[in-house]
Design a protein around this motif. Structure first.
Motif, PDB file in Angstrom:
ATOM      1  N   LEU A 255       0.882  -1.113   0.019  1.00 48.15           N
ATOM      2  CA  LEU A 255      -0.116   0.021   0.179  1.00 48.15           C
ATOM      3  C   LEU A 255       0.815   1.161   0.109  1.00 48.15           C
ATOM      4  N   TYR A 256       0.469   2.039  -0.900  1.00 48.34           N
ATOM      5  CA  TYR A 256       1.434   3.200  -1.036  1.00 48.34           C
ATOM      6  C   TYR A 256       1.072   4.581  -0.011  1.00 48.34           C
ATOM      7  N   ASN A 257      -0.202   4.370   0.040  1.00 46.76           N
ATOM      8  CA  ASN A 257      -0.813   5.521   0.867  1.00 46.76           C
ATOM      9  C   ASN A 257      -1.153   5.327   2.407  1.00 46.76           C
ATOM     10  N   CYS A 258      -0.521   4.349   3.020  1.00 47.99           N
ATOM     11  CA  CYS A 258      -0.847   4.000   4.407  1.00 47.99           C
ATOM     12  C   CYS A 258      -0.563   5.235   5.479  1.00 47.99           C
ATOM     13  N   ARG A 259       0.649   5.756   5.126  1.00 48.05           N
ATOM     14  CA  ARG A 259       1.059   7.045   6.070  1.00 48.05           C
ATOM     15  C   ARG A 259      -0.090   8.312   5.879  1.00 48.05           C
ATOM     16  N   ARG A 260      -0.569   8.470   4.471  1.00 43.37           N
ATOM     17  CA  ARG A 260      -1.712   9.487   4.288  1.00 43.37           C
ATOM     18  C   ARG A 260      -2.841   9.116   4.977  1.00 43.37           C
ATOM     19  N   LEU A 261      -3.341   7.689   5.031  1.00 43.37           N
ATOM     20  CA  LEU A 261      -4.597   7.425   5.418  1.00 43.37           C
ATOM     21  C   LEU A 261      -4.435   7.557   6.922  1.00 43.37           C
ATOM     22  N   ALA A 262      -3.222   7.277   7.657  1.00 44.60           N
ATOM     23  CA  ALA A 262      -3.249   7.480   8.847  1.00 44.60           C
ATOM     24  C   ALA A 262      -3.395   8.693   9.463  1.00 44.60           C
ATOM     25  N   LYS A 263      -2.913   9.851   8.667  1.00 46.00           N
ATOM     26  CA  LYS A 263      -2.821  11.168   8.868  1.00 46.00           C
ATOM     27  C   LYS A 263      -4.278  11.387   8.444  1.00 46.00           C
ATOM     28  N   GLN A 264      -4.851  11.225   7.486  1.00 45.44           N
ATOM     29  CA  GLN A 264      -6.176  11.763   7.196  1.00 45.44           C
ATOM     30  C   GLN A 264      -7.511  11.156   8.266  1.00 45.44           C
ATOM     31  N   TYR A 265      -7.203  10.121   8.608  1.00 45.95           N
ATOM     32  CA  TYR A 265      -8.435   9.303   9.466  1.00 45.95           C
ATOM     33  C   TYR A 265      -7.885   9.393  10.929  1.00 45.95           C
TER      34      TYR A 265
ATOM     35  N   TYR B  13     -11.097  -0.879   7.128  1.00 47.51           N
ATOM     36  CA  TYR B  13     -12.454  -1.902   7.564  1.00 47.51           C
ATOM     37  C   TYR B  13     -13.274  -1.741   8.508  1.00 47.51           C
ATOM     38  N   GLN B  14     -12.508  -1.510   9.702  1.00 50.47           N
ATOM     39  CA  GLN B  14     -13.441  -1.474  11.093  1.00 50.47           C
ATOM     40  C   GLN B  14     -14.075  -0.235  11.145  1.00 50.47           C
ATOM     41  N   THR B  15     -13.589   0.895  10.762  1.00 51.15           N
ATOM     42  CA  THR B  15     -14.224   2.303  10.779  1.00 51.15           C
ATOM     43  C   THR B  15     -14.832   2.916   9.863  1.00 51.15           C
ATOM     44  N   LYS B  16     -14.679   2.330   8.529  1.00 56.62           N
ATOM     45  CA  LYS B  16     -15.411   3.014   7.312  1.00 56.62           C
ATOM     46  C   LYS B  16     -16.304   1.889   6.555  1.00 56.62           C
ATOM     47  N   GLY B  17     -16.145   0.560   6.896  1.00 56.70           N
ATOM     48  CA  GLY B  17     -16.702  -0.416   6.252  1.00 56.70           C
ATOM     49  C   GLY B  17     -15.994  -0.936   4.896  1.00 56.70           C
ATOM     50  N   ILE B  18     -16.517  -1.946   4.243  1.00 58.50           N
ATOM     51  CA  ILE B  18     -15.969  -2.566   3.125  1.00 58.50           C
ATOM     52  C   ILE B  18     -15.699  -1.611   1.827  1.00 58.50           C
ATOM     53  N   ASP B  19     -16.979  -1.020   1.670  1.00 58.31           N
ATOM     54  CA  ASP B  19     -17.001  -0.118   0.421  1.00 58.31           C
ATOM     55  C   ASP B  19     -15.839   1.108   0.614  1.00 58.31           C
ATOM     56  N   GLU B  20     -16.100   1.925   1.506  1.00 61.34           N
ATOM     57  CA  GLU B  20     -14.931   2.940   1.777  1.00 61.34           C
ATOM     58  C   GLU B  20     -13.588   2.361   2.017  1.00 61.34           C
ATOM     59  N   CYS B  21     -13.234   1.251   2.591  1.00 56.22           N
ATOM     60  CA  CYS B  21     -11.930   0.688   2.673  1.00 56.22           C
ATOM     61  C   CYS B  21     -11.336   0.512   1.267  1.00 56.22           C
ATOM     62  N   VAL B  22     -12.080  -0.099   0.545  1.00 55.91           N
ATOM     63  CA  VAL B  22     -11.445  -0.719  -0.779  1.00 55.91           C
ATOM     64  C   VAL B  22     -11.419   0.622  -1.613  1.00 55.91           C
ATOM     65  N   LYS B  23     -12.296   1.564  -1.644  1.00 57.09           N
ATOM     66  CA  LYS B  23     -12.053   2.841  -2.278  1.00 57.09           C
ATOM     67  C   LYS B  23     -10.841   3.482  -1.988  1.00 57.09           C
ATOM     68  N   ASN B  24     -10.287   3.413  -0.790  1.00 57.57           N
ATOM     69  CA  ASN B  24      -9.102   4.317  -0.264  1.00 57.57           C
ATOM     70  C   ASN B  24      -7.709   3.474  -0.405  1.00 57.57           C
ATOM     71  N   LEU B  25      -7.784   2.400  -0.629  1.00 57.30           N
ATOM     72  CA  LEU B  25      -6.619   1.803  -0.896  1.00 57.30           C
ATOM     73  C   LEU B  25      -6.010   2.086  -2.243  1.00 57.30           C
ATOM     74  N   ASP B  26      -4.692   2.652  -2.176  1.00 54.92           N
ATOM     75  CA  ASP B  26      -3.642   2.740  -3.174  1.00 54.92           C
ATOM     76  C   ASP B  26      -2.603   1.823  -3.194  1.00 54.92           C
ATOM     77  N   GLY B  27      -2.447   1.028  -4.136  1.00 56.73           N
ATOM     78  CA  GLY B  27      -1.284   0.077  -4.087  1.00 56.73           C
ATOM     79  C   GLY B  27      -1.240  -0.869  -5.027  1.00 56.73           C
ATOM     80  N   VAL B  28      -0.671  -1.982  -5.006  1.00 60.21           N
ATOM     81  CA  VAL B  28      -0.512  -3.349  -5.701  1.00 60.21           C
ATOM     82  C   VAL B  28      -0.681  -4.444  -5.043  1.00 60.21           C
ATOM     83  N   PHE B  29      -1.619  -5.263  -5.679  1.00 56.78           N
ATOM     84  CA  PHE B  29      -1.908  -6.344  -5.111  1.00 56.78           C
ATOM     85  C   PHE B  29      -2.003  -7.795  -5.976  1.00 56.78           C
TER      86      PHE B  29
END
Length: 70
Positions: A27-37, A54-70
């Protein structure tokens, strides 16, 4: 694996004892997400943010916020 000591998988966190995560990717944006939320990470693993999203935003918002490679 970012943070090979605490990022081993399957990953479990004390804060969410009934959740387990297995993730192959980076995940490329894990630090940004920590700061944002306002997430406080227990580990140095980039995929820990998936637990918090997942725990705070639910599955839909969780997936929408992830930026990375899987």
């Amino acid at each position: 694996i970012v943070d090979s000591t605490y990022g081993m998988q399957p990953m479990k966190l004390h804060r969410y004892p009934f959740s387990v995560l297995t993730c192959n990717g980076e995940l490329y944006n894990c630090r940004r997400l920590a700061k944002q939320y306002g997430f406080e990470y227990e580990t140095g693993s980039d995929v820990e943010c998936i637990f918090h999203l997942y725990q705070t935003k639910g599955i839909d918002e969780c997936v929408k916020n992830l930026d990375g490679v899987f």
